[in-house]
Design an enzyme around this catalytic site. Structure first.
Site: not given
Lengths: 93, 472
Positions: B76, B151, B175
């Site tokens: 990420k 997210s 997330s």
């Protein structure tokens, strides 16, 4: 819970952010809705929770100073300029 | 076709597959699918192949390889990888290059994984749909018109589409787990402190946790074995040793006590409720015992979460003033203006969370708002501790809905906040949580089932999820 009329603008200023008038209006509206929802927490009986409960739950290391010259050099070395083992940053003004 | 972390690593270690082949396949999939899905915001093909070749050369010399040998992995965009950009999908950090490796990256590299690129995310990890990224939204591989969740939407989409067998995300309110549910894959958030946060850009330091997304539970277990563990660079990381999670699956789940929280399925979409109840029946048919438990304060998790994490975010994001790093405006006339102009690139959601946090921390609100939220969090933790005295794991839906369409809820942020109800309990409680697929709704969209377990007992949720996955 106090939500002042200009809360969004005030908090933005405190957080060193500048809002457009449209953002101010949007956030004022959204803050009202959000904090009305959060208000339910006020009705929860927390009398059995000591104020230091959160602190006790934290994993804290012993408060002993550690000197690590290699790490210190590596951190300062990450920046493009240094002087006297201090990092030099862009002149602000 | 070999797909899982386990399959690839074992094949590369044994020599039946080269790391180069594994990485080439991944890069081919990325080239083919990423233009439509936008899971990766940057890919490093030459570097990834070079690394794969080094791994193959070492194997040819007879050297032992790590447990993730040759496995292509996405990280990420808020996880630091030295020499590579880490932008948190924000204009604020658009040119920021990581000066050091995060601990999780160090561990991936030590395990001989091959990091192929950085994945899309909601800006600064604030969001549940991956629509606030400066690189544009990621798309759900199951239905391109829908969100992958957030997210860590990019990581979830990358795994679900087969671009990589594993990706790292971060989970502050769900997330990792929610995008796993939306995309039909496995997503695990270990208990708070199990994985070091050193080198992970902070959103809410008391709730952030690195998590993994994979196609199957066994692969997630192997990833956790590699990533968990004490780190002296993160004082909140736990000392306790890390079990060999992937070696600890039992032969069955006879006698496993599965907690069914009272009221958890009220007000839930009927199709999702059906799937969750069917899953509970399935577990029962496999020998598990369903036990009613009561976690009465868990319903306050979402408001608690938004106050506490926003307060922490307002503090954590104060560092982005453009002086040492980040966006720096050349037109300021005084210091105040310098700060305001440097912080202008924050997106709408980020600014909002900072304002929420600042509001909660104002002197006149602190006691009634922030402190009260912290106390309620303590009550939620106690509820779960009590429940886990009676059961091994707790079962919930991962999300009250399946993946929604891009642009939905644009004018209704509260709808998005309420969608975190089941996942944020895990962050508020510091629990370990895993989402596994449990079928599709009538539109063919994946539904996620979540197991919660106590901190330092991740093997329980992995085991329950593993057996459920096999039986499905």
């Amino acid at each position: 819970m106090i939500l002042e009329k200009d809360n969004a603008a005030t908090c933005a200023r405190m957080a060193k952010m500048r809002l457009t008038p449209q953002e101010e209006a949007l956030y004022e509206e959204q803050m009202k809705e959000l904090f009305a929802w959060v208000e339910q927490l006020a009705r929860v009986d927390t009398s059995t929770v000591e104020e230091t409960a959160a602190a006790r739950a934290a994993y804290l290391r012993p408060d002993t100073p550690v000197t690590d010259e290699a790490l210190s050099n590596a951190l300062v070395g990450q920046f493009s300029a240094e002087q006297d083992h201090c990092v030099k940053v862009k002149k602000v003004l | 076709m070999i797909k899982t972390v386990f399959d690839i690593a074992d094949a590369v270690r044994s020599g039946t597959l080269s790391a180069r082949e594994a990485v080439l396949e991944s890069l081919g999939k990325i080239k083919e699918l990423n233009p439509q899905i936008n899971a990766f915001v940057e890919v490093w093909p030459e570097e990834a192949l070079k690394r794969a070749e080094e791994i193959d050369a070492r194997r040819a010399k007879g050297e032992p390889l790590g447990p993730l040998a040759g496995v292509p992995v996405g990280i990420k965009d808020n996880i630091l990888y030295k020499g590579h950009k880490a932008t948190c999908c924000s204009k604020m950090l658009e040119n920021y290059v990581a000066p050091y490796n995060s601990t999780v990256v160090e561990k991936l590299l030590a395990a001989d994984a091959v990091i192929v690129g950085r994945t899309n995310m909601d800006e600064f990890a604030m969001g549940s749909s991956n629509q606030t990224s400066v690189y544009g939204p990621a798309h759900n591989p199951v239905d391109f018109d829908r969100v992958p969740g957030g997210s860590s939407g990019g990581s979830a989409a990358a795994v679900a589409s087969g671009m990589v067998p594993a990706a790292l995300g971060t989970d502050t309110g769900g997330s990792v787990r929610q995008p796993a549910a939306f995309c039909g894959i496995v997503g695990v958030k270990p208990g708070y402190g199990r994985i070091s946060r050193y080198g992970v850009v902070a959103f809410s330091s008391g709730a952030d946790q690195v998590g993994v997304l994979t196609g199957d539970v066994k692969s997630a277990a192997r990833m956790l074995e590699v990533l968990c563990g004490r780190d002296t660079n993160d004082s909140t990381s736990l000392e306790e040793p890390v079990p060999a999670f992937s070696q600890q699956f039992t032969s069955d789940i006879q006698g496993l006590k599965v907690g069914m929280p009272k009221g958890f399925l009220d007000d839930l979409d009927e199709e999702i409720k059906e799937k969750i109840l069917a899953a509970a029946d399935k577990l029962k048919s496999m020998g598990a015992q369903l036990v009613d438990v009561d976690v009465p304060h868990a319903k306050y998790s979402a408001p608690c979460y938004y106050i506490i994490t926003s307060a922490e975010a307002s503090s954590n994001l104060a560092r982005f003033d453009g002086i040492r790093y980040g966006y720096n405006d050349k037109n300021a006339k005084d210091l105040n203006e310098q700060y305001e102009l440097d912080r202008a690139p924050f997106g709408l959601e980020v600014k909002k969370r900072i304002i929420i946090g600042s509001t909660a921390l104002r002197a006149e609100n602190y006691k009634a708002c922030y402190l009260q939220a912290v106390k309620v969090r303590e009550l939620i933790k106690r509820d779960f501790e009590e429940a886990f005295k009676k059961v091994d794991v707790i079962l919930t839906p991962t999300s009250p809905t399946t993946a929604f369409t891009l642009g939905a809820h644009k004018d209704n942020p509260m709808a998005v906040y309420l969608a975190d109800l089941y996942t944020c309990q895990g962050n508020i409680g510091g629990l370990a949580g895993i989402s596994v697929p449990c079928g599709n709704d009538k539109q063919g969209l994946p539904v996620g089932l979540q197991f919660y377990g106590p901190i330092l007992q991740e093997e329980k949720i992995l085991n329950a999820a593993y057996h459920f996955e096999k039986a499905l």
